[in-house]
Motif scaffolding. Sequence first.
Motif, mmCIF file in Angstrom:
data_model
loop_
_atom_site.group_PDB
_atom_site.id
_atom_site.type_symbol
_atom_site.label_atom_id
_atom_site.label_comp_id
_atom_site.label_asym_id
_atom_site.label_seq_id
_atom_site.Cartn_x
_atom_site.Cartn_y
_atom_site.Cartn_z
ATOM 1 N N GLU A 1 -42.145 -69.018 46.570
ATOM 2 C CA GLU A 1 -41.491 -69.754 45.497
ATOM 3 C C GLU A 1 -42.001 -69.242 44.150
ATOM 4 O OE1 GLU A 1 -40.672 -74.396 44.865
ATOM 5 O OE2 GLU A 1 -42.785 -73.839 44.711
ATOM 6 N N SER A 2 -41.089 -69.123 43.207
ATOM 7 C CA SER A 2 -41.433 -68.731 41.847
ATOM 8 C C SER A 2 -40.572 -69.534 40.888
ATOM 9 C CB SER A 2 -41.187 -67.229 41.654
ATOM 10 O OG SER A 2 -41.491 -66.859 40.330
ATOM 11 N N ASP A 3 -41.205 -70.155 39.916
ATOM 12 C CA ASP A 3 -40.493 -70.973 38.926
ATOM 13 C C ASP A 3 -39.586 -72.010 39.582
ATOM 14 O OD1 ASP A 3 -41.691 -69.641 36.766
ATOM 15 O OD2 ASP A 3 -40.158 -68.078 36.803
ATOM 16 N N ARG B 1 -46.168 -67.175 41.522
ATOM 17 C CA ARG B 1 -45.565 -67.364 42.840
ATOM 18 C C ARG B 1 -46.505 -68.123 43.764
ATOM 19 N NH1 ARG B 1 -43.839 -61.834 41.728
ATOM 20 N NH2 ARG B 1 -41.602 -61.889 41.395
ATOM 21 N N THR B 2 -45.906 -68.866 44.691
ATOM 22 C CA THR B 2 -46.653 -69.661 45.653
ATOM 23 C C THR B 2 -46.096 -69.399 47.045
ATOM 24 O OG1 THR B 2 -46.874 -71.382 43.972
ATOM 25 C CG2 THR B 2 -47.351 -72.013 46.234
ATOM 26 N N PRO C 1 -47.446 -62.327 46.354
ATOM 27 C CA PRO C 1 -46.984 -63.380 45.455
ATOM 28 C C PRO C 1 -47.996 -63.699 44.359
ATOM 29 C CG PRO C 1 -47.784 -64.342 47.461
ATOM 30 C CD PRO C 1 -47.887 -62.852 47.627
ATOM 31 N N GLU D 1 -37.653 -67.492 46.576
ATOM 32 C CA GLU D 1 -37.232 -66.088 46.465
ATOM 33 C C GLU D 1 -37.048 -65.422 47.824
ATOM 34 O OE1 GLU D 1 -40.349 -64.132 44.335
ATOM 35 O OE2 GLU D 1 -39.521 -64.697 42.393
#
Length: 154
Positions: free
Chosen positions: A117-119, A101-102, A97, A123
Amino acid sequence: MAEIVGRTPAACRQLASSARRRVAATRAEAGPTTTRQAVFVRRFKEAWEALDIEALIGVLDPAATAVSDGGGRAVAHLQPLEGAERIARLHLTVAHPAPPRTILETPVNGLPGLAVESDGRIETVFASEVSSDDRITRIWAVRNPDKLRPWQRQ
């Protein structure tokens, strides 16, 4: 109820009482399991974020299996991945990530898990199973957007 199941009322009361005790015992056992699993999920997350392949391999059982579900709507492996090193390398190369991304720790099916998570959108969600010798033996990755709805922030 007794008439439906073909038992006496007393027998039905006894069955219900026994079932309640079993459910309570199962819930009591879940606490340490959940805590233990959280430790290994966190170790996996930290190793992944640090790009530390040795630490990733160390938290995985040598015979670990990873499966993914893209539902035909997201990229996912069609066949299970076998082996700690193969799974670790996948996470460091294909699935790392990288910003923005987190990796988030989040409950998955009532147990500690991870989400990428992204934006502001989730995901992938990862669930895992930890063996009695304290290694992750199975990883399930859900990438299908339809199945990720419960984790999306409104």
